[in-house]
Enzyme design. Structure first.
Site, PDB file in Angstrom:
ATOM      1  N   ARG A  14       0.855  -1.189   0.000  1.00  0.00           N
ATOM      2  CA  ARG A  14       0.000   0.000   0.000  1.00  0.00           C
ATOM      3  C   ARG A  14       0.895   1.244   0.000  1.00  0.00           C
ATOM      4  O   ARG A  14       1.954   1.255   0.644  1.00  0.00           O
ATOM      5  CB  ARG A  14      -0.906   0.046   1.239  1.00  0.00           C
ATOM      6  CG  ARG A  14      -2.100  -0.901   1.162  1.00  0.00           C
ATOM      7  CD  ARG A  14      -3.109  -0.448   0.099  1.00  0.00           C
ATOM      8  NE  ARG A  14      -4.272  -1.316  -0.025  1.00  0.00           N
ATOM      9  CZ  ARG A  14      -4.430  -2.297  -0.902  1.00  0.00           C
ATOM     10  NH1 ARG A  14      -3.469  -2.585  -1.753  1.00  0.00           N
ATOM     11  NH2 ARG A  14      -5.544  -2.990  -0.961  1.00  0.00           N
ATOM     12  N   HIS A  20      -1.260  -0.198  -9.933  1.00  0.00           N
ATOM     13  CA  HIS A  20      -1.975  -1.106  -9.009  1.00  0.00           C
ATOM     14  C   HIS A  20      -2.470  -2.361  -9.758  1.00  0.00           C
ATOM     15  O   HIS A  20      -3.661  -2.655  -9.769  1.00  0.00           O
ATOM     16  CB  HIS A  20      -3.154  -0.392  -8.320  1.00  0.00           C
ATOM     17  CG  HIS A  20      -3.548  -1.070  -7.037  1.00  0.00           C
ATOM     18  ND1 HIS A  20      -3.913  -0.379  -5.907  1.00  0.00           N
ATOM     19  CD2 HIS A  20      -3.630  -2.389  -6.703  1.00  0.00           C
ATOM     20  CE1 HIS A  20      -4.204  -1.237  -4.943  1.00  0.00           C
ATOM     21  NE2 HIS A  20      -4.033  -2.465  -5.398  1.00  0.00           N
TER      22      HIS A  20
HETATM   23  P1  NDP Z   1      -2.122 -10.992   5.290  1.00  0.00           P
HETATM   24  O1  NDP Z   1      -3.038 -10.390   6.292  1.00  0.00           O
HETATM   25  O2  NDP Z   1      -2.266 -12.426   4.939  1.00  0.00           O
HETATM   26  O3  NDP Z   1      -0.615 -10.804   5.777  1.00  0.00           O
HETATM   27  C1  NDP Z   1      -0.142  -9.634   6.339  1.00  0.00           C
HETATM   28  C2  NDP Z   1       1.273  -9.848   6.843  1.00  0.00           C
HETATM   29  O4  NDP Z   1       1.767  -8.601   7.341  1.00  0.00           O
HETATM   30  C3  NDP Z   1       1.312 -10.852   8.015  1.00  0.00           C
HETATM   31  O5  NDP Z   1       2.477 -11.631   7.940  1.00  0.00           O
HETATM   32  C4  NDP Z   1       1.370  -9.937   9.221  1.00  0.00           C
HETATM   33  O6  NDP Z   1       1.999 -10.503  10.355  1.00  0.00           O
HETATM   34  C5  NDP Z   1       2.202  -8.786   8.686  1.00  0.00           C
HETATM   35  N1  NDP Z   1       1.981  -7.590   9.477  1.00  0.00           N
HETATM   36  C6  NDP Z   1       0.830  -6.904   9.673  1.00  0.00           C
HETATM   37  N2  NDP Z   1       1.024  -5.883  10.529  1.00  0.00           N
HETATM   38  C7  NDP Z   1       2.326  -5.952  10.876  1.00  0.00           C
HETATM   39  C8  NDP Z   1       3.124  -5.181  11.747  1.00  0.00           C
HETATM   40  N3  NDP Z   1       2.637  -4.159  12.436  1.00  0.00           N
HETATM   41  N4  NDP Z   1       4.420  -5.527  11.887  1.00  0.00           N
HETATM   42  C9  NDP Z   1       4.940  -6.590  11.215  1.00  0.00           C
HETATM   43  N5  NDP Z   1       4.222  -7.354  10.367  1.00  0.00           N
HETATM   44  C10 NDP Z   1       2.944  -7.026  10.216  1.00  0.00           C
HETATM   45  O7  NDP Z   1      -2.210 -10.090   4.002  1.00  0.00           O
HETATM   46  P2  NDP Z   1      -1.921 -10.495   2.476  1.00  0.00           P
HETATM   47  O8  NDP Z   1      -0.591 -11.136   2.409  1.00  0.00           O
HETATM   48  O9  NDP Z   1      -3.065 -11.220   1.910  1.00  0.00           O
HETATM   49  O10 NDP Z   1      -1.897  -9.045   1.785  1.00  0.00           O
HETATM   50  C11 NDP Z   1      -0.931  -8.079   2.160  1.00  0.00           C
HETATM   51  C12 NDP Z   1      -1.301  -6.751   1.541  1.00  0.00           C
HETATM   52  O11 NDP Z   1      -1.060  -6.771   0.146  1.00  0.00           O
HETATM   53  C13 NDP Z   1      -2.778  -6.379   1.633  1.00  0.00           C
HETATM   54  O12 NDP Z   1      -3.103  -5.869   2.903  1.00  0.00           O
HETATM   55  C14 NDP Z   1      -2.898  -5.337   0.553  1.00  0.00           C
HETATM   56  O13 NDP Z   1      -2.637  -4.072   1.109  1.00  0.00           O
HETATM   57  C15 NDP Z   1      -1.799  -5.706  -0.432  1.00  0.00           C
HETATM   58  N6  NDP Z   1      -2.343  -6.131  -1.716  1.00  0.00           N
HETATM   59  C16 NDP Z   1      -1.943  -5.488  -2.858  1.00  0.00           C
HETATM   60  C17 NDP Z   1      -2.429  -5.870  -4.102  1.00  0.00           C
HETATM   61  C18 NDP Z   1      -1.943  -5.203  -5.339  1.00  0.00           C
HETATM   62  O14 NDP Z   1      -2.439  -5.493  -6.433  1.00  0.00           O
HETATM   63  N7  NDP Z   1      -0.976  -4.304  -5.279  1.00  0.00           N
HETATM   64  C19 NDP Z   1      -3.394  -6.952  -4.234  1.00  0.00           C
HETATM   65  C20 NDP Z   1      -3.735  -7.582  -2.979  1.00  0.00           C
HETATM   66  C21 NDP Z   1      -3.235  -7.177  -1.780  1.00  0.00           C
HETATM   67  P3  NDP Z   1       1.398 -11.810  11.065  1.00  0.00           P
HETATM   68  O15 NDP Z   1       1.698 -12.950  10.125  1.00  0.00           O
HETATM   69  O16 NDP Z   1       2.169 -11.911  12.321  1.00  0.00           O
HETATM   70  O17 NDP Z   1      -0.070 -11.559  11.246  1.00  0.00           O
END
Ligand code: NDP
Length: 334
Positions: A249, A297
């Site tokens: 993001r 995007h």
């Molecule tokens: P998930 O919720 O599966 O994974 C998020 C990861 O980020 C987890 O490993 C989580 O840790 C980690 N995380 C969250 N907060 C923190 C923090 N404060 N400190 C450290 N690590 C953190 O999300 P997805 O993998 O499915 O998607 C990730 C992002 O990708 C989406 O939120 C979206 O913004 C973006 N996206 C972009 C797209 C594009 O076309 N550009 C398409 C789809 C998504 P933990 O494992 O410990 O919970």
């Protein structure tokens, strides 16, 4: 100023997801822009039928008639409070930062996890990592006939860090590991993940995760804890001239700090797929910066065929009284 508020209402307990009576079809309200509806108008009813769910899907249901809300940003609903019968809101997007902050949302919220989305992200990340690793631009943009062999190092000599080890981040980290890159991952909660070279967690783990990286991939969600994750200080931690990929993001990055770090040479290249404002305004400096690549995007698209199946499976589960998949933790914001 933070765009991600601290105070959110508790979601209604998922325990309220009792089995539905079998007497009438589940009524599914589709709330999203017209072009998204066009893509799901046929696919969603078909996926529901294939999942064995008796359901009707419509864009026009009153709050009292609505059992499920399928949601994509840009729809009509801004106030979810009249939808008291709705058993859950099912997001077509993986990133839920726009809806999770809505104070009227008390229904359980599930986000999109779709194999097509994951595959798309793996391809985008792998492609852009290889572009920079192999130095492809030098050959593609050659203007003179110059034979100057400078072979790239092997992947095993190129440390990559992936911030976020969720559905998308872990899949990308493992794909890069498969190509030989030593991948360091970072997440919020501890992981027993031995397939990666190193895994760090929590605030204290961020600096060691970034230090020495030559390519950094941002795949955390946008929450109040990750906004401006890559600020001036953090941008100094990877190796000088490192490459930053942001398919996560836009607001994960402090834009002004990134531009300064690019100009100064600390960041060698930034390939950005997501932005604070989308579409990226025509006068934004990222467009014209010689060491910024903008993709609009497109890193990973939700594919209607597979996404509709994911939505249908959650409705099937809810109708049967089974726990929903991929529920968002409202307090964590993802
Ligand atoms: P998930 O919720 O599966 O994974 C998020 C990861 O980020 C987890 O490993 C989580 O840790 C980690 N995380 C969250 N907060 C923190 C923090 N404060 N400190 C450290 N690590 C953190 O999300 P997805 O993998 O499915 O998607 C990730 C992002 O990708 C989406 O939120 C979206 O913004 C973006 N996206 C972009 C797209 C594009 O076309 N550009 C398409 C789809 C998504 P933990 O494992 O410990 O919970």
């Amino acid at each position: 100023m933070s765009t991600v508020p601290d105070d959110l209402p508790e979601a209604r307990p998922a325990a309220l997801l009792r089995p539905a009576g079998r007497s009438r079809p589940a009524r599914v309200l589709f709330d999203g822009p017209e072009r998204v509806w066009e893509a799901y108008r046929d696919t969603l009813p078909r996926a529901l039928a294939e999942a064995g769910v008796l359901a009707t899907v419509s864009r026009d249901l009153s709050p009292e008639e609505t059992d499920w809300i399928v949601y994509a940003p840009g729809g009509r609903i801004t106030d979810f409070s009249p939808y008291r019968q709705a058993r859950a809101v099912l997001s077509l997007w993986a990133g839920v930062e726009l809806i999770v902050v809505n104070p009227t949302l008390t229904q359980p919220l599930a986000r999109m996890v779709d194999p097509g989305l994951t595959q798309g992200m793996v391809e985008w990340v792998t492609g852009h990592v290889l572009r920079h690793h192999l130095g492809l631009d030098r050959h593609i943009r050659r203007t003179e006939p110059r034979w100057e062999p400078s072979p790239p190092p092997l992947a095993t000599e190129r440390p990559v860090t992936v911030l976020g080890l969720g559905e998308l981040g872990l899949a990308c980290a493992l794909a890069l590991t498969g190509l030989g890159f030593p991948v360091t991952g970072w997440a919020r909660s501890p992981k027993d993940e031995r397939r990666l070279a190193r895994v760090f967690t929590g605030r204290d783990g961020l600096a060691p995760a970034l230090t020495g990286a030559e390519i950094v991939v941002l795949l955390t969600p946008l929450t109040r804890l990750t906004e401006n994750l890559m600020d001036a200080e953090r941008l100094r931690l990877p190796r000088r001239g490192f490459v930053l990929l942001n398919p996560g993001r836009g607001a994960l990055i402090d834009d002004a700090a990134l531009l300064a770090a690019l100009d100064e040479g600390q960041v060698g290249h930034a390939t950005l797929d997501t932005f604070r404002q989308e579409p990226l305004p025509p006068d934004h400096p990222f467009w014209s910066h010689p060491r910024v690549t903008v993709t609009p995007h497109i890193a990973a698209e939700t594919r209607p065929e597979t996404a509709a199946r994911a939505i249908a499976e959650n409705i099937r589960r809810g109708q049967a009284g089974e726990p929903l998949l991929h529920l968002v933790d409202r307090r964590a914001g993802y």
